[in-house]
Write an enzyme that holds these catalytic residues in place. Structure first.
Site, PDB file in Angstrom:
ATOM      1  N   SER A  79       0.810  -1.221   0.000  1.00  0.00           N
ATOM      2  CA  SER A  79       0.000   0.000   0.000  1.00  0.00           C
ATOM      3  C   SER A  79       0.840   1.265   0.000  1.00  0.00           C
ATOM      4  O   SER A  79       0.421   2.292  -0.531  1.00  0.00           O
ATOM      5  CB  SER A  79      -0.925   0.002   1.217  1.00  0.00           C
ATOM      6  N   ILE A  80       2.033   1.222   0.590  1.00  0.00           N
ATOM      7  CA  ILE A  80       2.872   2.414   0.703  1.00  0.00           C
ATOM      8  C   ILE A  80       3.900   2.491  -0.416  1.00  0.00           C
ATOM      9  O   ILE A  80       4.203   3.572  -0.928  1.00  0.00           O
ATOM     10  CB  ILE A  80       3.601   2.429   2.069  1.00  0.00           C
ATOM     11  N   ALA A  81       4.456   1.357  -0.804  1.00  0.00           N
ATOM     12  CA  ALA A  81       5.565   1.364  -1.769  1.00  0.00           C
ATOM     13  C   ALA A  81       5.538   0.092  -2.598  1.00  0.00           C
ATOM     14  O   ALA A  81       4.793  -0.846  -2.303  1.00  0.00           O
ATOM     15  CB  ALA A  81       6.891   1.482  -1.020  1.00  0.00           C
ATOM     16  N   GLN A  82       6.361   0.077  -3.648  1.00  0.00           N
ATOM     17  CA  GLN A  82       6.574  -1.162  -4.382  1.00  0.00           C
ATOM     18  C   GLN A  82       8.045  -1.284  -4.741  1.00  0.00           C
ATOM     19  O   GLN A  82       8.806  -0.315  -4.675  1.00  0.00           O
ATOM     20  CB  GLN A  82       5.670  -1.279  -5.597  1.00  0.00           C
ATOM     21  N   VAL A  83       8.439  -2.505  -5.127  1.00  0.00           N
ATOM     22  CA  VAL A  83       9.853  -2.842  -5.275  1.00  0.00           C
ATOM     23  C   VAL A  83      10.136  -3.297  -6.700  1.00  0.00           C
ATOM     24  O   VAL A  83       9.379  -4.090  -7.273  1.00  0.00           O
ATOM     25  CB  VAL A  83      10.236  -3.960  -4.269  1.00  0.00           C
ATOM     26  N   LYS A 108      13.223   0.266  -3.766  1.00  0.00           N
ATOM     27  CA  LYS A 108      11.914   0.477  -3.141  1.00  0.00           C
ATOM     28  C   LYS A 108      11.512   1.922  -3.380  1.00  0.00           C
ATOM     29  O   LYS A 108      12.277   2.846  -3.082  1.00  0.00           O
ATOM     30  CB  LYS A 108      12.003   0.189  -1.640  1.00  0.00           C
ATOM     31  N   ASP A 158       8.433  -5.278  13.030  1.00  0.00           N
ATOM     32  CA  ASP A 158       7.463  -5.699  12.011  1.00  0.00           C
ATOM     33  C   ASP A 158       7.882  -7.062  11.469  1.00  0.00           C
ATOM     34  O   ASP A 158       7.974  -7.266  10.252  1.00  0.00           O
ATOM     35  CB  ASP A 158       7.414  -4.652  10.890  1.00  0.00           C
TER      36      ASP A 158
END
Length: 546
Positions: free
Chosen positions: A134-138, A153, A288
């Site tokens: 939801s916040i980032a993609q790689v 990222k 996390d």
């Protein structure tokens, strides 16, 4: 509220009602105007009556999108707020969303690179994302300077306005919770939302995550237990992070781990050791550690090593918190509930005026049934949860660092017992905790403290004579000030005594003059002189007090 916010709020409430979540609100709290308003504006039957409440809440949050999914994930760790059947369902929320277009990701990367094209720094850049959240993609690539495989990222474009808009609405809904739920005030909804907002905004800053990963890598350098991929800080910015690409087996893939002959008992025990090492040795822990962020190296399955990624959320404990936590665990497993109660008071986790006897009895009542199970089956995470829930009844303040710790401990326990169901967490952790406590007291601790502080005292030694002289001078000045204050207080006390005496005389003169004026008019001017004398005496007394 803007029209856009109203539409979004309507959609949120409509979604909640379509999943029948209004049953969370006691009927007594739904006044007649609220019921009419609900029927007129948000009429929608429960389309999922066959599903339990926890499942419906999870599905509703998934439908509302990434900000709400992450909010639900955070709430799943607050088991002091929800019953197990709801918290367990929230823990199943998956932060998986459709990836945004690869070309757009490339533009974001080039923007973070100061306008340079991607191929100025990277070769073999993959437009197709390796993973998306939801916040980032790689995305994958190779560093042009040395050919090393890396992952890039990148933060989703325009995610910040979406987060701010939804957070504003979450705050509005949080303000309604104390009015709608009988226990709403104790839940401290606005405090929970503030905690979530801070965590979410921290995740948007990839420089922070880069620094966390570098610190964790340094702490476990050359460790056989945990490997943290190398971060390339020269390529990192707030919206982009570049780190070494790793290959490993997801820790949740038990079949693949067993297929390569992994020593599952050692792997599970090392997970516990990694956690307690981070907390008690380093005071810096990965907060996390869900299965999606933990892998196991393909190399040396007989001597397995974890690989940790995604350090966006970390926690830390100060020295006092660590000591109280370790002593709490040991006292609990020794069934010394008096010690547990005293530690909570001494640490400041509960108010100092707490009745220790009542607190001890409450802890014993809640925790003693836990020992009906064998020690190997007792959950550390649930021990903490029971202690915190009991302490909350005695006005324990929310401790964010302990909430993060409890969440991480539950993850570690869950993964460890999935890998090796016979894992005895207490047997693995007890020697570590006892050794750490022993290391904090006695001669070794004194010598270490002296070594740590010696450079400071050596540096300050030339200043000691001057500091002593200044202290003596300040002491003299303080004594002079005290003498002056005492003298002033004495003078004021004397004056106040004189004033009271004069007020008394003035009152007598006024009263006498008034009575003579009424009953002895033949006395002529005498009553008038007496009253005038009384007024003058009062004025003199008033002046002495001012």
């Amino acid at each position: 509220m803007t029209p856009g916010e109203l539409r979004r709020l309507y959609f949120i409430i409509h979604t909640f009602l379509s999943y029948g979540l209004d049953e969370l609100i006691p009927k007594i709290r739904l006044t007649l105007p609220l019921r009419i308003w609900r029927r007129m504006l948000f009429w929608m039957p429960n389309r999922h009556q066959d599903q339990p409440l926890g499942t419906r809440l999870r599905l509703a949050l998934q439908e509302l999108g990434p900000v709400w999914i992450k909010f639900g994930q955070m709430l799943s760790t607050r088991r002091d707020l929800f019953p197990p059947h709801i918290a367990d369902q929230l823990a199943l929320l998956q932060d998986r969303v459709a990836p945004f277009e690869g070309k757009l990701a490339q533009q974001q990367i080039e923007k973070a690179m100061g306008g340079l094209p991607v191929d100025a720094w990277f070769d073999d850049f993959s437009v197709e994302p390796l993973a998306s959240a939801s916040i980032a993609q790689v995305h994958t690539a190779r560093l042009k300077e040395n050919g090393k495989e890396v992952v890039i990222k990148v933060i989703r474009p325009d995610i910040l306005p979406i987060i701010k808009a939804d957070m504003k609405l979450i705050y509005r809904l949080a303000r309604w919770v104390p009015r709608l739920l009988p226990d709403g005030r104790r839940l401290r909804p606005q405090e929970v939302v503030r905690e979530y907002e801070k965590t979410l905004l921290d995740e948007l800053n990839l420089l922070r995550e880069s620094a966390n990963a570098i610190q964790l890598r340094r702490n476990f350098e050359d460790s056989p237990m945990l490997y943290v991929p190398e971060v390339y800080p020269d390529y990192c910015s707030e919206s982009m992070m570049v780190m070494e690409r790793i290959y490993g087996i997801p820790v949740s893939d038990v079949e693949a781990l067993e297929a390569q002959g992994t020593n599952m008992q050692l792997l599970a025990e090392r997970g516990v050791q990694v956690f307690f090492t981070q907390v008690f040795r380093d005071s810096f822990f990965h907060a996390d550690m869900h299965p999606g962020n933990i892998f196991v190296s393909y190399e040396h399955p007989e001597d397995p090593q974890y690989i940790g990624i995604d350090c966006g959320i970390v926690g830390s404990l100060n020295k006092e918190d660590k000591r109280y936590l370790a002593e709490n665990f040991i006292a609990f497993f020794n069934r010394d509930y008096r010690k547990v109660a005293e530690l909570h008071v001494d640490s400041g986790w509960v108010p100092p005026d707490t009745n220790v006897e009542e607190f001890e009895f409450a802890i014993r009542t809640v925790c003693e049934p836990i020992f009906e199970k064998p020690l190997a089956e007792i959950s550390f995470g649930h021990v903490l949860l029971n202690l915190f829930n009991t302490a909350r009844r005695f006005n324990m303040e929310v401790q964010p660092q302990l909430v993060l710790l409890q969440k991480t401990l539950l993850y570690v326990e869950g993964v460890g017992r999935q890998l090796y169901p016979q894992l005895d967490l207490w047997k693995t952790a007890k020697p570590f905790l006892e050794s750490w406590i022993k290391d904090q007291v006695g001669i070794p601790a004194l010598v270490r403290a002296f070594k740590d502080k010696a450079p400071f005292w050596i540096e300050r030694m030339p200043e000691i004579p001057e500091l002593v002289y200044q202290s003596l001078q300040q002491s003299k000045q303080l004594q002079t000030s005290v003498d002056t204050i005492v003298r002033d207080m004495h003078v004021r006390h004397v004056r106040q005594g004189q004033s009271r005496y004069l007020f008394g005389i003035g009152a007598v003169l006024l009263l006498s003059g008034t009575l003579l004026f009424i009953h002895r008019p033949e006395w002529g001017m005498m009553p008038g002189w007496l009253m005038a004398g009384g007024v003058v005496t009062w004025l003199i007394g008033w002046r002495k007090t001012h």
